[in-house]
Design a protein around this motif. Sequence first.
Motif, PDB file in Angstrom:
ATOM      1  N   SER A   1      14.590   1.320 -30.635  1.00 50.81           N
ATOM      2  CA  SER A   1      14.452   2.763 -30.437  1.00 50.81           C
ATOM      3  C   SER A   1      14.492   3.097 -28.957  1.00 50.81           C
ATOM      4  N   PHE A   2      14.946   4.311 -28.656  1.00 48.91           N
ATOM      5  CA  PHE A   2      14.929   4.860 -27.301  1.00 48.91           C
ATOM      6  C   PHE A   2      13.799   5.873 -27.202  1.00 48.91           C
ATOM      7  N   SER A   3      13.121   5.904 -26.053  1.00 46.16           N
ATOM      8  CA  SER A   3      12.016   6.830 -25.860  1.00 46.16           C
ATOM      9  C   SER A   3      12.022   7.350 -24.424  1.00 46.16           C
ATOM     10  N   PRO A   4      11.693   8.647 -24.237  1.00 41.70           N
ATOM     11  CA  PRO A   4      11.506   9.149 -22.873  1.00 41.70           C
ATOM     12  C   PRO A   4      10.214   8.584 -22.303  1.00 41.70           C
ATOM     13  N   ILE A   5      10.156   8.400 -20.988  1.00 39.07           N
ATOM     14  CA  ILE A   5       8.968   7.822 -20.375  1.00 39.07           C
ATOM     15  C   ILE A   5       8.542   8.627 -19.145  1.00 39.07           C
ATOM     16  N   PRO A   6       7.558   9.475 -19.284  1.00 42.46           N
ATOM     17  CA  PRO A   6       7.009  10.144 -18.106  1.00 42.46           C
ATOM     18  C   PRO A   6       6.199   9.168 -17.272  1.00 42.46           C
ATOM     19  N   HIS A   7       6.085   9.426 -15.992  1.00 45.92           N
ATOM     20  CA  HIS A   7       5.351   8.525 -15.092  1.00 45.92           C
ATOM     21  C   HIS A   7       4.501   9.338 -14.124  1.00 45.92           C
ATOM     22  N   ILE A   8       3.227   8.968 -14.012  1.00 45.59           N
ATOM     23  CA  ILE A   8       2.350   9.544 -13.004  1.00 45.59           C
ATOM     24  C   ILE A   8       1.533   8.424 -12.379  1.00 45.59           C
ATOM     25  N   ASP A   9       1.468   8.432 -11.057  1.00 45.16           N
ATOM     26  CA  ASP A   9       0.684   7.431 -10.337  1.00 45.16           C
ATOM     27  C   ASP A   9      -0.084   8.138  -9.225  1.00 45.16           C
ATOM     28  N   TYR A  10      -1.398   8.125  -9.350  1.00 44.67           N
ATOM     29  CA  TYR A  10      -2.263   8.729  -8.336  1.00 44.67           C
ATOM     30  C   TYR A  10      -3.365   7.747  -7.997  1.00 44.67           C
ATOM     31  N   ASP A  11      -3.617   7.564  -6.694  1.00 37.81           N
ATOM     32  CA  ASP A  11      -4.631   6.607  -6.272  1.00 37.81           C
ATOM     33  C   ASP A  11      -5.166   7.020  -4.906  1.00 37.81           C
ATOM     34  N   ASN A  12      -6.433   7.424  -4.871  1.00 30.36           N
ATOM     35  CA  ASN A  12      -7.040   7.801  -3.584  1.00 30.36           C
ATOM     36  C   ASN A  12      -8.033   6.753  -3.088  1.00 30.36           C
ATOM     37  N   GLY A  13      -7.985   5.565  -3.714  1.00 30.81           N
ATOM     38  CA  GLY A  13      -8.883   4.495  -3.312  1.00 30.81           C
ATOM     39  C   GLY A  13     -10.185   4.469  -4.086  1.00 30.81           C
TER      40      GLY A  13
ATOM     41  N   ALA B   1       0.834  -1.203   0.000  1.00 31.77           N
ATOM     42  CA  ALA B   1       0.000   0.000   0.000  1.00 31.77           C
ATOM     43  C   ALA B   1       0.865   1.248   0.000  1.00 31.77           C
ATOM     44  N   THR B   2       0.522   2.218  -0.868  1.00 28.75           N
ATOM     45  CA  THR B   2       1.302   3.440  -0.968  1.00 28.75           C
ATOM     46  C   THR B   2       0.982   4.383   0.174  1.00 28.75           C
ATOM     47  N   PRO B   3       1.989   4.909   0.882  1.00 33.10           N
ATOM     48  CA  PRO B   3       1.708   5.789   2.005  1.00 33.10           C
ATOM     49  C   PRO B   3       1.147   7.134   1.576  1.00 33.10           C
ATOM     50  N   THR B   4       1.468   7.589   0.386  1.00 33.43           N
ATOM     51  CA  THR B   4       0.919   8.827  -0.148  1.00 33.43           C
ATOM     52  C   THR B   4       0.401   8.559  -1.545  1.00 33.43           C
ATOM     53  N   PRO B   5      -0.582   9.342  -2.009  1.00 35.49           N
ATOM     54  CA  PRO B   5      -1.305   8.937  -3.216  1.00 35.49           C
ATOM     55  C   PRO B   5      -0.695   9.338  -4.544  1.00 35.49           C
ATOM     56  N   THR B   6       0.390  10.139  -4.562  1.00 34.29           N
ATOM     57  CA  THR B   6       0.868  10.661  -5.836  1.00 34.29           C
ATOM     58  C   THR B   6       2.351  10.393  -6.036  1.00 34.29           C
ATOM     59  N   THR B   7       2.704   9.855  -7.210  1.00 38.02           N
ATOM     60  CA  THR B   7       4.093   9.654  -7.588  1.00 38.02           C
ATOM     61  C   THR B   7       4.312  10.193  -8.993  1.00 38.02           C
TER      62      THR B   7
END
Length: 251
Positions: A48-60, A24-30
């Motif tokens: 090929s090479f590619s940039p990879i942005p990442h967003i993880d948000y989960d409030n249940g 379980a994630t202690p905070t909701p946003t990465t």
Amino acid sequence: MKKTLSVISILSIINFGFIATAIATPTPTTLGVGVSWTDSPYKGYGSSFSPIPHIDYDNGVLFIDDLSAGIYAYNDEQQSISIGASYLSNEFKPHSSDNHKLKQLDKRHSTILAQIEYSATTNWGIFSSSLATDVLNNSNSLLVNTDYSAPIIEGNLIIVPTIGINWANNNHNDYYYGISHKESRRSGLRYHKADSSFTPYAELGAQYSLTANIATFGGIHVDKLTGDAADSPMIANSTVTSIYMGVAYNF
């Protein structure tokens, strides 16, 4: 739809993600950023090479997982059912291939999937299964995925081995791997009408926490095309590998 680990691959149902956490994630946003190296199955494409942005948000209730987003219809510590949408990055651009015959083919577009997923966390690992369909009528894909992950936690290090299998219907395979009569006459490639097929895959991902908020991640993912997808005249490699790494900040 909310994955512990998801990957980049032009073959995969789920687009590029990362290990958000195996617990379980202690905070909701990465938020994070990284780079990926991917070997294409198409002739003349190469890697090929590619940039990879990442967003993880989960409030249940609501979640955003890179290029997927949705809501939980049911969610507790052991099981969840989610409904949402995700971006399917599969595409073929004729001008990107060095193969003269493939340059004569039609372009195949990426699309948006509507998806429902069930996930269960047990003492033996994490089981999940999803059903997705193309909502833009680009490929009329119907995709089914089942996988099993067994997270290993050692201090600040999380290792997640995963095995799974994707099933794609004939519309999906014919769109991305088929060759119409018109394309055959134009390119000289043989006509190919692709039926449904399975794509088994394996992945080894890892995350290492540098501080309470900063973590590095990386992994390797391997897909194995089978059936009419692998037999397509467009395909040079039926085994496709993706490698990724990056850094993320947990708020």
